[in-house]
Write an enzyme that holds these catalytic residues in place. Structure first.
Site, PDB file in Angstrom:
ATOM      1  N   TYR A 285      -8.490   5.040   8.413  1.00 13.30           N
ATOM      2  CA  TYR A 285      -8.773   4.158   9.558  1.00 13.30           C
ATOM      3  C   TYR A 285      -8.451   4.866  10.864  1.00 13.30           C
ATOM      4  CZ  TYR A 285      -9.595   0.392   6.267  1.00 13.30           C
ATOM      5  OH  TYR A 285     -10.131  -0.389   5.263  1.00 13.30           O
TER       6      TYR A 285
ATOM      7  N   GLU B 234     -13.058   3.461   2.008  1.00  9.71           N
ATOM      8  CA  GLU B 234     -12.856   2.440   3.051  1.00  9.71           C
ATOM      9  C   GLU B 234     -12.847   3.129   4.406  1.00  9.71           C
ATOM     10  OE1 GLU B 234      -9.334  -0.082   2.776  1.00  9.71           O
ATOM     11  OE2 GLU B 234      -9.632  -0.352   0.630  1.00  9.71           O
TER      12      GLU B 234
ATOM     13  N   GLU C 220      -4.641   2.265  -3.184  1.00 13.06           N
ATOM     14  CA  GLU C 220      -3.577   2.698  -2.269  1.00 13.06           C
ATOM     15  C   GLU C 220      -2.171   2.484  -2.826  1.00 13.06           C
ATOM     16  OE1 GLU C 220      -4.147   1.027   1.616  1.00 13.06           O
ATOM     17  OE2 GLU C 220      -6.005   2.150   1.947  1.00 13.06           O
TER      18      GLU C 220
ATOM     19  N   ASP D 241      -3.415  -6.942   1.332  1.00 11.68           N
ATOM     20  CA  ASP D 241      -3.927  -7.548   2.556  1.00 11.68           C
ATOM     21  C   ASP D 241      -4.998  -8.602   2.265  1.00 11.68           C
ATOM     22  OD1 ASP D 241      -4.410  -7.811   5.334  1.00 11.68           O
ATOM     23  OD2 ASP D 241      -6.035  -6.344   5.220  1.00 11.68           O
TER      24      ASP D 241
HETATM   25  C1  GCB Z   1      -6.704  -0.878   3.397  1.00 12.87           C
HETATM   26  C2  GCB Z   1      -6.634  -1.740   2.204  1.00 12.87           C
HETATM   27  C3  GCB Z   1      -7.322  -3.062   2.370  1.00 12.87           C
HETATM   28  C4  GCB Z   1      -7.025  -3.617   3.758  1.00 12.87           C
HETATM   29  C5  GCB Z   1      -7.554  -2.655   4.800  1.00 12.87           C
HETATM   30  C6  GCB Z   1      -7.233  -3.118   6.233  1.00 12.87           C
HETATM   31  O1  GCB Z   1      -6.491   0.292   3.356  1.00 12.87           O
HETATM   32  O2  GCB Z   1      -7.074  -1.095   1.032  1.00 12.87           O
HETATM   33  O3  GCB Z   1      -6.892  -3.934   1.364  1.00 12.87           O
HETATM   34  O4  GCB Z   1      -7.552  -4.891   3.949  1.00 12.87           O
HETATM   35  O5  GCB Z   1      -6.962  -1.414   4.611  1.00 12.87           O
HETATM   36  O6  GCB Z   1      -8.059  -3.736   6.857  1.00 12.87           O
HETATM   37  O7  GCB Z   1      -6.114  -2.866   6.668  1.00 12.87           O
END
Ligand code: GCB
Length: 675
Positions: free
Chosen positions: A533, A569, A480, A237
Site C-alpha cells: 500500500y 492487494e 499476511e 480488517d
Molecule cells: C491488507 C489486508 C486486508 C485489509 C487491507 C487494508 O493488507 O490483507 O485485509 O483490509 O490491507 O485495507 O488495510
C-alpha cells in the site's frame, strides 16, 4: 530485468508413479496416447491418488432421481445467551425443549449474520453463544422408508457450532466458512410422531488457536469498566460477522450411497482425459454406471468402474472468461451406484466437470498450457443487513459487475466463499485463488501446535470441499501472517507440504506483506503473492513514490526467488462522492491516481514475471470500528451498495484492454453478454 519464458515448468499434475497409476495402463484411453503423453498421464493419476487422503466426502447436496433436498432457509427462533459466562443455554439445556419455552425469542433470518438484523447495539457486538431453533416437517416417506438416509447439512456457521435434533446432540464443528453435516434418519425414526426440532448453538468467540485467531480481553479496572466487561480483539480488517451464514438443509440418499467423487483432468492435443474416483458408503459390493455427458446431455464416455479414465475426443476445454469465446465449459459426470440385489434403489449424483490444466513456470501461470494473467479483484462476503449471509441477488449482481469490469479472477479473501459462488465461477469462467481463513496470524502463540493442527484440518476440509471446481486454480493457506517470526518456517513448510499432499494438482501460496529477505514462508510457495500500500500506509499522500517503491518490491522478490509474482492487494480508500483536485487521500481522485501509478509499473513487469494484479477491494466492506476506518473499509472500487466509484471505470478500461492483449476475446466483446 528480463528472463527466459521457457524455464522449468512445474506441472501440478505431475509428481510420481504408484500402484494406482499402474493399474490404469490397461485402460483404453491410455493405450491410445503417445509414450510421452502417456507418461504425463501416469504421473497425473499417481498425483490424483494422493488427493484422496480424507475418509469421507462432502459433496454439495444436489437433487437427483435418488436424492431430495429440503432447504430450511427462512425465519428461525433466536436467542443470545447473555448470562455472564454465556453458558446458561447449556446449563439449562435449552436444546431439550422448544426455545420459546426457556425464555424470549426473536425472529432471525437464515442464512444471515445476526449482527445487523436488529436495532440492538449489544447484539451487533455480541460475543458468545447464540441459539437458533426451528421445527421442520419431514416428509413421511423419508421416515417410513428405512432405506433412506436423512442428512442435516449446515453450509457454514461462524464460528463454533453444536447441532441437536429433538434434544439429541448430532454434531459439532469448529470453524466458520465450511460445511458440516450429520445423518439423522435413525433419530427421526425413533419417534415418527414428533416434529423434527432443530437447535443450533453458535459461538463467535475467537482464541489464539482458532482460524482466524483472536483474543478475549477482560477489563478488570472497575473505575473504567463495568463488572464482567470484556472485548474480542481481532487481527484482521473485517467485521467479525456471526451466525448461520449459509443454507441449512436436509437431504436424502439411499442407504448405500455415493460418498465422494474426485476428478483430475488433463488433455493432449484435442483429447481430454477425466480421471475419476468414486467412493461409496454402506455398499458391500458396489457396481456402477458412470457417464460423462456434454452440455447438450449427450453421452460421450462411460465406464462401469469406480475409478478410471474417461477419454473425450474433440474436447471442449474449460477456459477462463475473456480467454476464449466459449469460457466455463462444463461436462456432467453422472455417477450411478447400482442397487445391490434386493436393496431398494440406485444412488445418482451428477458432478459438473471442467477439463483444464494448471502449470507454473518461473515467470508464468499457465491454464491449458497458455499464459494466464490474473486481472481481477479481492472480495469479501459482505453486504448491508445480511453481513456475511449468502444472498442470491447480491451474488448475481456481483458476477454481473465482475464481467462488466472485465475481471477474469478473484481471491476468496480471507476465507472460503460459499460453494454456490464457486459454482458460478465454474460456469462463468471466473478463476479463483481459494483462501482458507488463515488471516491475522500475528501472535507468536498462533504458530503453536494447537494452531497448526487446526490449520491442517481446515485445509483438509477446504480441499475436500473445493477440489473438483475447475475455477479453483491455486490454494492460499494464509493472508499476511507474521511470516518473519522464527516459528513461521516450520509452520508454513508443514502446512504447504500437507496441502500439496492433499492436492498435488494445484499450486499453493500464501499472501505476504513481509520483507522479502526475512519472509520464512516464501521459500515453500509456488507463486509469490505480495500486498503493498505505497502512498497509503507508507508515505501517505505521496503517490509519486509508487513507481520506485513498486519497482523495488518486484525486483527484490523476483531476484531472491525467481518465482512468478501476483500483486495480491493494492489500493486506497475513497469515500464515494468525496472529490479534490489536486487529489488528496480519501477522495475518488486519489484512489484513481494510486491505481494508475501501480498500473504503469504492472505494465512493465507483466512482460517479465508479474502474472497478475488483484485490486483491494471489489467493494467497500464493514470492519470493526476504529480511527482508521470511516464506517468500514472504503478501498472498494464499488461502494458497499455496488455503485461504481471513479476507480471502477479506470479498472474497467484497463481490464478490457488487458483481455484484448492477453486473451482471445469472443465476438461479442461487449458487456452485457449472454454468458
Ligand atoms: C491488507 C489486508 C486486508 C485489509 C487491507 C487494508 O493488507 O490483507 O485485509 O483490509 O490491507 O485495507 O488495510
Amino acid at each position: 530485468m528480463t528472463s527466459s519464458r521457457s524455464d522449468i515448468t512445474t506441472s501440478f499434475s505431475n509428481k510420481s508413479t504408484s500402484n494406482f497409476s499402474r493399474n490404469f495402463v490397461g485402460n483404453t484411453a491410455l493405450r491410445m496416447l503417445k509414450p510421452e503423453k502417456l507418461f504425463r498421464c501416469l504421473c497425473l493419476f499417481a498425483a490424483f491418488e494422493a488427493a484422496c487422503l480424507l475418509d469421507t466426502g462432502m459433496l454439495f447436496p444436489r437433487e437427483s432421481s435418488s436424492r431430495e433436498v429440503k432447504e430450511l432457509n427462512g425465519v428461525w427462533n433466536f436467542r443470545a445467551d447473555r448470562s455472564p459466562d454465556r453458558n446458561q443455554g447449556f446449563d439449562a439445556a435449552w436444546y431439550k425443549r422448544r426455545l420459546a419455552e426457556t425464555g424470549p425469542v426473536i425472529d432471525m433470518p437464515v442464512p444471515a449474520s445476526y449482527n445487523d438484523i436488529t436495532q440492538d447495539p449489544t447484539l451487533r457486538d455480541f460475543i458468545g453463544w447464540v441459539w437458533y431453533e426451528r421445527e421442520v416437517v419431514v416428509p413421511s416417506r423419508w421416515i417410513a422408508d428405512k432405506g433412506t438416509r436423512v442428512v442435516i447439512r449446515v453450509g457454514s456457521a461462524h464460528y463454533y457450532s453444536v447441532v441437536w435434533v429433538n434434544g439429541v446432540r448430532v454434531t459439532e464443528h469448529k470453524g466458520g466458512h465450511l460445511p458440516f453435516e450429520a445423518e439423522i434418519g435413525a433419530l427421526l425414526r425413533k419417534d415418527p410422531t414428533q416434529p423434527c426440532r432443530i437447535t443450533i448453538a453458535v459461538n463467535n468467540t475467537l482464541s489464539l488457536d482458532t482460524l482466524p485467531p483472536g483474543v478475549i480481553q477482560h477489563m478488570t479496572d472497575h473505575t473504567k469498566y463495568p463488572e464482567g466487561y470484556f472485548v474480542q480483539n481481532i487481527y484482521f480488517d473485517f467485521f467479525n460477522y456471526a451466525g448461520i451464514h449459509r443454507p441449512v438443509l436436509l437431504y436424502t440418499t439411499p442407504t448405500a450411497y455415493v460418498d465422494d467423487i474426485t476428478v483430475v483432468t488433463d488433455f493432449s492435443d484435442n483429447t481430454g482425459l477425466v480421471k475419476y474416483k468414486v467412493s461409496v458408503q454402506n455398499a458391500a459390493s458396489a457396481t456402477f454406471k458412470i457417464t460423462l455427458m456434454d452440455k447438450g446431455g449427450h453421452c460421450i464416455a462411460s465406464s462401469s468402474e469406480p475409478s478410471g479414465v474417461l477419454k473425450i475426443v474433440d474436447v471442449n476445454l474449460w477456459w477462463p472468461y475473456l480467454m476464449h469465446e466459449n469460457p466455463g465449459y462444463l461436462y456432467s459426470l453422472e455417477v450411478v451406484l447400482l442397487a445391490a440385489e434386493g436393496s431398494a434403489s440406485n444412488d445418482v449424483y451428477t458432478l459438473p466437470v471442467g477439463i483444464r490444466t494448471v502449470d507454473v513456470t518461473s515467470t508464468q501461470f499457465l491454464i491449458n498450457k497458455k499464459p494466464f494473467y490474473f486481472h481481477g479483484v479481492n472480495k469479501h462476503e459482505d453486504s448491508d443487513i445480511r453481513g456475511k449471509g449468502l444472498d442470491w441477488p447480491l451474488m448475481v449482481k456481483d458476477f454481473n459487475l465482475l464481467k462488466w469490469l472485465g475481471a477474469n479472477s478473484f481471491r476468496t479473501s480471507h476465507y472460503p466463499y460459499a460453494e454456490e459462488i464457486l459454482q458460478m465461477c465454474d460456469r462463468h469462467g471466473i478463476v479463483v485463488i481459494d483462501e482458507c481463513p488463515g488471516v491475522g496470524i500475528k501472535d507468536i502463540r498462533s504458530f503453536g501446535n494447537a494452531s497448526l493442527t487446526h490449520h491442517l484440518v481446515v485445509m483438509d476440509e477446504l480441499v475436500r470441499r473445493d477440489k473438483n471446481h475447475p475455477s479453483v486454480v491455486m490454494w492460499s493457506v494464509a493472508n499476511e501472517p507474521a511470516a518473519e517470526m522464527p516459528p513461521a518456517d516450520y509452520y508454513f513448510k508443514t502446512l504447504i507440504k500437507h496441502t500439496k499432499e492433499l492436492d498435488p494438482t494445484r499450486p499453493v501460496t500464501f499472501i505476504t506483506d513481509s520483507n522479502y529477505a526475512r519472509d520464512k514462508g516464501a521459500p515453500y510457495v509456488d507463486v509469490i503473492c505480495v500486498n503493498s500500500y505505497f502512498s497509503w500506509y507508507h508515505d501517505p499522500g505521496h503517490p509519486e513514490v509508487i513507481p520506485i517503491q513498486l519497482n523495488t518490491q518486484f525486483e527484490n522478490w523476483y531476484g531472491k526467488y525467481q518465482k512468478p509474482i501476483i500483486q495480491s492487494e493494492y489500493g486506497a480508500d475513497a469515500v464515494p462522492g468525496l472529490h479534490s483536485d489536486p487529489p488528496v487521500m480519501f477522495t475518488e481522485e486519489y484512489q484513481k491516481l494510486v491505481l494508475q501509478s501501480y498500473h504503469n509499473v504492472f505494465d512493465q513487469k507483466r512482460k517479465q514475471y508479474v502474472i497478475g494484479e488483484l485490486i483491494w477491494n471489489f467493494a467497500d466492506f464493514m470492519t470493526t470500528q476504529g480511527i482508521m476506518r470511516v464506517v468500514g473499509n472504503k478501498k472498494g472500487v464499488f461502494s458497499r451498495q455496488r455503485q461504481p466509484k471513479a476507480a471502477a471505470f479506470i479498472l474497467k478500461e484497463r481490464y478490457w484492454r488487458l483481455a484484448n492483449e492477453t486473451g482471445k476475446l469472443p465476438a461479442w466483446t461487449k458487456y452485457p453478454c449472454s454468458l
